[in-house]
Design an enzyme around this catalytic site. Structure first.
Site, PDB file in Angstrom:
ATOM      1  N   GLY A   2       0.802  -1.219   0.000  1.00  0.00           N
ATOM      2  CA  GLY A   2       0.000   0.000   0.000  1.00  0.00           C
ATOM      3  C   GLY A   2       0.828   1.258   0.000  1.00  0.00           C
ATOM      4  O   GLY A   2       1.617   1.511   0.888  1.00  0.00           O
ATOM      5  N   THR A   3       0.673   2.043  -1.050  1.00  0.00           N
ATOM      6  CA  THR A   3       1.537   3.210  -1.242  1.00  0.00           C
ATOM      7  C   THR A   3       0.942   4.050  -2.340  1.00  0.00           C
ATOM      8  O   THR A   3       0.127   3.560  -3.119  1.00  0.00           O
ATOM      9  CB  THR A   3       2.902   2.735  -1.791  1.00  0.00           C
ATOM     10  OG1 THR A   3       3.464   1.824  -0.909  1.00  0.00           O
ATOM     11  CG2 THR A   3       3.856   3.883  -1.986  1.00  0.00           C
ATOM     12  N   THR A   4       1.376   5.328  -2.422  1.00  0.00           N
ATOM     13  CA  THR A   4       1.292   6.028  -3.697  1.00  0.00           C
ATOM     14  C   THR A   4       2.644   6.671  -3.935  1.00  0.00           C
ATOM     15  O   THR A   4       3.170   7.364  -3.068  1.00  0.00           O
ATOM     16  CB  THR A   4       0.241   7.145  -3.653  1.00  0.00           C
ATOM     17  OG1 THR A   4      -0.946   6.644  -3.089  1.00  0.00           O
ATOM     18  CG2 THR A   4      -0.025   7.689  -5.033  1.00  0.00           C
ATOM     19  N   CYS A  61      -1.132   1.274  -4.715  1.00  0.00           N
ATOM     20  CA  CYS A  61      -2.580   1.134  -4.820  1.00  0.00           C
ATOM     21  C   CYS A  61      -3.281   2.475  -4.956  1.00  0.00           C
ATOM     22  O   CYS A  61      -4.428   2.534  -5.387  1.00  0.00           O
ATOM     23  CB  CYS A  61      -3.144   0.312  -3.671  1.00  0.00           C
ATOM     24  SG  CYS A  61      -2.573   0.810  -2.094  1.00  0.00           S
TER      25      CYS A  61
END
Lengths: 267, 200
Positions: free
Chosen positions: A63-65, A193
């Site tokens: 989970g990251t941007t 994500c």
């Protein structure tokens, strides 16, 4: 080998043997360290059995941007800082950009362990390249090294989406590399994500002739809006600017403050 | 999601591929070139699983070049196609098969033009025209209806345009641009990109 024999070419290992004599071990020139895995072991199956669906609930950091785009004055790199393990926030201020050398940056998304290990290994290989060849490695070659490391572990459950950003003889460079050994060169990428939300904002606000301040603001906006919508992204925006004489760290701002500032402007 | 097409004429082969590199629902790159030059007169078009496509195609490309360096002459298109098929078949029952669909197009001095269709199960067939991807379901019948073995270069490009217009009209996914190349006895020529416009 017709041409090979006729030209009288001596391969490197033959020459080295002549100079140093036999009894010296041959130069180990393998770019990866290999993990020896017993035959029949299935790492990706094992990982699946440990996750929430398998019943054990060991969820990896995911989970990251992250985003990066090139424009007239270089490359902007912006990342969030939330490390999540399933629905637990493992860290609010994880560092998702690895500073490989003053002219190369790598971003991390996916499994934190995989990203940290392999990109650190990439940093080691880039340093070795510079020592061996007396010149800095190109962005294209660095991304290819990482891609080939991923290829060696195909199908074994690695999870990594990374962007290699740098400035070399050919100018600013931006490559996307991921765990299935995809390697793409381009002018704008976003991973993680929250990437779809980031793409929406940076695609609609992008102009090639932006000023530097406008580009910083676009990078901040992309991450902030993505963290607003995506539960698995958040924390602070870490913003870097890759220029001709190296990268600079521009700022580190909390996304909750940024989103309140943006919403105040809206109404 | 990806699309490849090849049309063989009397003394040329025309090939086209879409330019999108996608990752789940996102277009990561809009100018991806899916054609790999194996030699002066052979092109390999490659689509399939992410990562596998480029890796397998580059592996074949480098091996074809190595063969030329070792032996002093190039592989013919037929030999290159069979070499590619053999490699694909060898990996098929390993732990890491390559999931790729290929078109190999080439021009041989003695045999003339050739188009070879290869799928991820390592089937190989020489065909006068071929296509890969969901788009093939829409366009193979157009090729069946309008193909003739004595097509001129312009007629072949028109047939290609018909196929791409059909995709633009009926295919649910947007494929905004296609790279087009032509191989004849002079070598590989880049033709202008096809970009279908508007809805009909």
């Amino acid at each position: 080998m017709a041409l090979f024999d006729v030209s009288g070419y001596k391969s490197h290992s033959e020459l080295r043997g002549q100079i140093l004599g036999t009894g010296v071990g041959h130069l180990i020139d393998r770019p990866n360290q290999q993990f020896s895995v017993p035959v029949g072991v299935d790492p990706s199956g094992f990982l699946k059995s440990c996750s929430r669906e398998g019943g054990v609930s060991i969820d990896l950091n995911h989970g990251t941007t992250t985003l990066a785009f090139t424009f007239r004055h270089g490359v902007i790199v912006a990342v969030d800082s939330r490390a999540s393990a399933g629905s637990y926030i493992a860290s609010k201020e994880a560092n998702k950009v690895i500073e490989i050398n003053p002219y190369l940056l790598g971003t991390m998304s996916g499994s934190a362990a995989d990203c940290q290990y392999w990109e650190r290994l990439l940093a080691k290989e880039c340093r070795l390249y510079k020592l061996r060849n007396k010149q800095r490695i190109s962005v294209s070659a660095a991304s290819k090294l990482l891609c080939n490391m991923m290829l060696g572990y195909r199908g074994m459950g690695l999870s990594m989406g990374s962007m290699i950003v740098g400035w070399d003889n050919k100018g600013p460079g931006l490559y996307y590399v991921d765990d299935n050994a995809t390697r793409l060169s381009g002018r704008m990428f976003s991973t993680g994500c929250g990437s779809s939300y980031a793409y929406g904002v940076i695609d609609s606000g992008y102009r090639e002739d932006m000023t530097v301040e406008e580009a910083y603001e676009l990078g901040r906006r992309g991450i902030t809006h993505a963290t607003h919508r995506d539960a698995y992204s958040g924390g602070v925006v870490n913003l870097y600017h890759m220029q001709e004489d190296g990268w600079i760290k521009v700022c580190k701002e909390d996304v909750s403050e940024l989103i309140h500032r943006y919403r105040k402007d809206m109404f | 999601m990806e699309y490849l097409i090849g049309i063989q004429g009397q003394d040329f082969v025309l090939v086209a591929a879409d330019n999108i590199a996608a990752n789940s629902i996102i277009q990561m790159k809009q100018d991806q070139d899916k054609m790999f030059k194996l030699s002066d007169k052979i092109l390999l078009l490659c689509v399939g699983e992410a990562g596998d496509t480029v890796q397998f195609a580059e592996y074949i490309q480098k091996n074809i070049q190595l063969y030329k360096m070792r032996n002093g002459y190039e592989l013919s298109p037929k030999a290159a196609a069979n070499f590619t098929r053999k490699n694909l078949a060898d990996y098929l029952r390993s732990r890491t098969p390559y999931h790729v669909n290929l078109l190999l197009a080439g021009f041989d001095e003695t045999d003339g033009p050739g188009l070879y269709y290869m799928d991820h199960l390592s089937a190989l067939a020489k065909a006068p025209f071929a296509a890969h991807g969901y788009g093939a379901y829409l366009t193979l019948s157009i090729l069946d209806r309008y193909y003739r073995p004595d097509l001129t270069r312009d007629e072949a490009v028109d047939l290609l345009k018909k196929c791409i217009e059909e995709l633009n009209k009926r295919f649910i996914l947007n494929l905004p641009s296609f790279s087009v190349r032509l191989i004849d006895k002079e070598g590989i020529h880049d033709l202008e990109k096809l970009m279908p416009v508007g809805a009909k």
